[in-house]
Design an enzyme around this catalytic site. Sequence first.
Site, short mmCIF file in Angstrom:
data_model
loop_
_atom_site.label_atom_id
_atom_site.label_comp_id
_atom_site.label_asym_id
_atom_site.label_seq_id
_atom_site.Cartn_x
_atom_site.Cartn_y
_atom_site.Cartn_z
N SER A 1 -6.16 0.54 0.48
CA SER A 1 -7.01 1.29 -0.46
C SER A 1 -8.25 0.46 -0.75
CB SER A 1 -6.26 1.53 -1.78
OG SER A 1 -7.14 2.05 -2.76
N TYR B 1 -1.57 -1.80 -8.71
CA TYR B 1 -1.69 -1.03 -7.46
C TYR B 1 -2.70 -1.72 -6.53
CZ TYR B 1 -3.36 2.78 -4.40
OH TYR B 1 -3.74 3.54 -3.32
P1 NAP Z 1 0.43 11.63 -1.72
O1 NAP Z 1 -0.19 12.92 -1.35
O2 NAP Z 1 0.94 11.39 -3.10
O3 NAP Z 1 1.57 11.28 -0.66
C1 NAP Z 1 2.36 10.15 -0.82
C2 NAP Z 1 3.46 10.21 0.20
O4 NAP Z 1 4.26 9.03 0.06
C3 NAP Z 1 4.38 11.40 0.01
O5 NAP Z 1 4.61 11.98 1.29
C4 NAP Z 1 5.65 10.81 -0.56
O6 NAP Z 1 6.83 11.47 -0.16
C5 NAP Z 1 5.62 9.41 0.02
N1 NAP Z 1 6.39 8.45 -0.75
C6 NAP Z 1 6.27 8.14 -2.06
N2 NAP Z 1 7.15 7.20 -2.41
C7 NAP Z 1 7.84 6.90 -1.30
C8 NAP Z 1 8.89 6.01 -1.01
N3 NAP Z 1 9.43 5.22 -1.95
N4 NAP Z 1 9.39 5.97 0.26
C9 NAP Z 1 8.88 6.77 1.22
N5 NAP Z 1 7.87 7.65 1.00
C10 NAP Z 1 7.37 7.70 -0.24
O7 NAP Z 1 -0.61 10.41 -1.49
P2 NAP Z 1 -1.78 10.13 -0.45
O8 NAP Z 1 -3.03 10.13 -1.22
O9 NAP Z 1 -1.67 10.92 0.77
O10 NAP Z 1 -1.45 8.59 -0.17
C11 NAP Z 1 -1.08 8.08 1.08
C12 NAP Z 1 -1.47 6.63 1.10
O11 NAP Z 1 -2.87 6.52 0.94
C13 NAP Z 1 -0.85 5.79 -0.02
O12 NAP Z 1 -0.43 4.54 0.48
C14 NAP Z 1 -2.00 5.61 -1.00
O13 NAP Z 1 -1.86 4.45 -1.77
C15 NAP Z 1 -3.16 5.56 -0.05
N6 NAP Z 1 -4.45 5.86 -0.66
C16 NAP Z 1 -4.73 7.10 -1.15
C17 NAP Z 1 -5.97 7.33 -1.73
C18 NAP Z 1 -6.37 8.65 -2.31
O14 NAP Z 1 -7.41 8.73 -2.99
N7 NAP Z 1 -5.62 9.72 -2.09
C19 NAP Z 1 -6.90 6.29 -1.82
C20 NAP Z 1 -6.58 5.05 -1.30
C21 NAP Z 1 -5.36 4.84 -0.72
P3 NAP Z 1 7.25 12.95 -0.77
O15 NAP Z 1 6.26 13.92 -0.23
O16 NAP Z 1 8.63 13.21 -0.29
O17 NAP Z 1 7.17 12.78 -2.26
#
Ligand code: NAP
Length: 247
Positions: A142, A156
């Site tokens: 991130s 985080y």
């Molecule tokens: P999201 O839509 O909330 O998706 C998160 C995913 O992680 C979901 O599929 C969830 O599974 C899974 N998950 C959560 N806890 C878990 C665990 N303990 N074991 C296995 N899977 C788990 O989030 P996203 O934005 O796509 O995030 C994906 C990655 O990008 C993350 O690492 C996040 O930190 C990073 N990121 C996101 C952003 C942003 O702005 N969106 C920015 C920077 C970095 P379920 O669907 O079954 O709940």
Amino acid sequence: MVDIVVITGGGRGIGAASARLLAGRGYGVCLSWTSQREAAEAVVADCVALEVPATAVRADVASDSDVAALFAAAAELGTVAGLVNNAGIVAPPRRVEELTRERVLRLLDVNVAGAFACAAEAVRRMSTARGGAGGAIVNVSSRAAVLGGPGEYVDYAASKAALDALTVGLAKEVAAEGIRVNGVRPGLIRTDIHASGGQPGRVERMQDGVPMGRGGEAHEVAEAVAWLLSDAASYVTGATLDVSGGR
Ligand code: NAP
């Protein structure tokens, strides 16, 4: 045998966009889910429609036995050739002096120890020193790792900085074993993660501060993930690419 990419948290957001994009490029995909089974199964159906092998496994990256089962399911589909360490969590905004040890440890368990566990499984299967055919790992970090997450979630941000160190160190450790390790640092991306951290509307609220003047979409991060996994990035390892509209 088809090349299989394991994508943790592949049922929603950036993981789901990566799964669909990679399936469209001919990879088989093995996704994990923890809470949203239907979402993961919908992604699998989309991938199968693209005529690649795909499956979804209930696997918490904070559990070593779940991680082992996830990779065993992937190996049933084909040759494990890639890992997207995508699963990640945030928590509601707090200042550092308000953080509990319990919260910090949970974030580190999922975002860091979970990524280490998956990387270890991937290396055991892909390393040419262990009889594997090589492969690539992409860690989804991130921009918070660099910006620090002040007033929101320094814990985080610290977990993602640890992930960046994993990228650099593991890349060097396995460079001569046919495995490349890279990362992406997304900025403000429109997914469910913001609401899960008690901040629905966070992207809309903050996007004016992004140099490009908008939040990003999951597929824009997936493009970087797919490139880093692909042979087009054959001489790239230990790198982390910002996908943040300049933020
Ligand atoms: P999201 O839509 O909330 O998706 C998160 C995913 O992680 C979901 O599929 C969830 O599974 C899974 N998950 C959560 N806890 C878990 C665990 N303990 N074991 C296995 N899977 C788990 O989030 P996203 O934005 O796509 O995030 C994906 C990655 O990008 C993350 O690492 C996040 O930190 C990073 N990121 C996101 C952003 C942003 O702005 N969106 C920015 C920077 C970095 P379920 O669907 O079954 O709940």
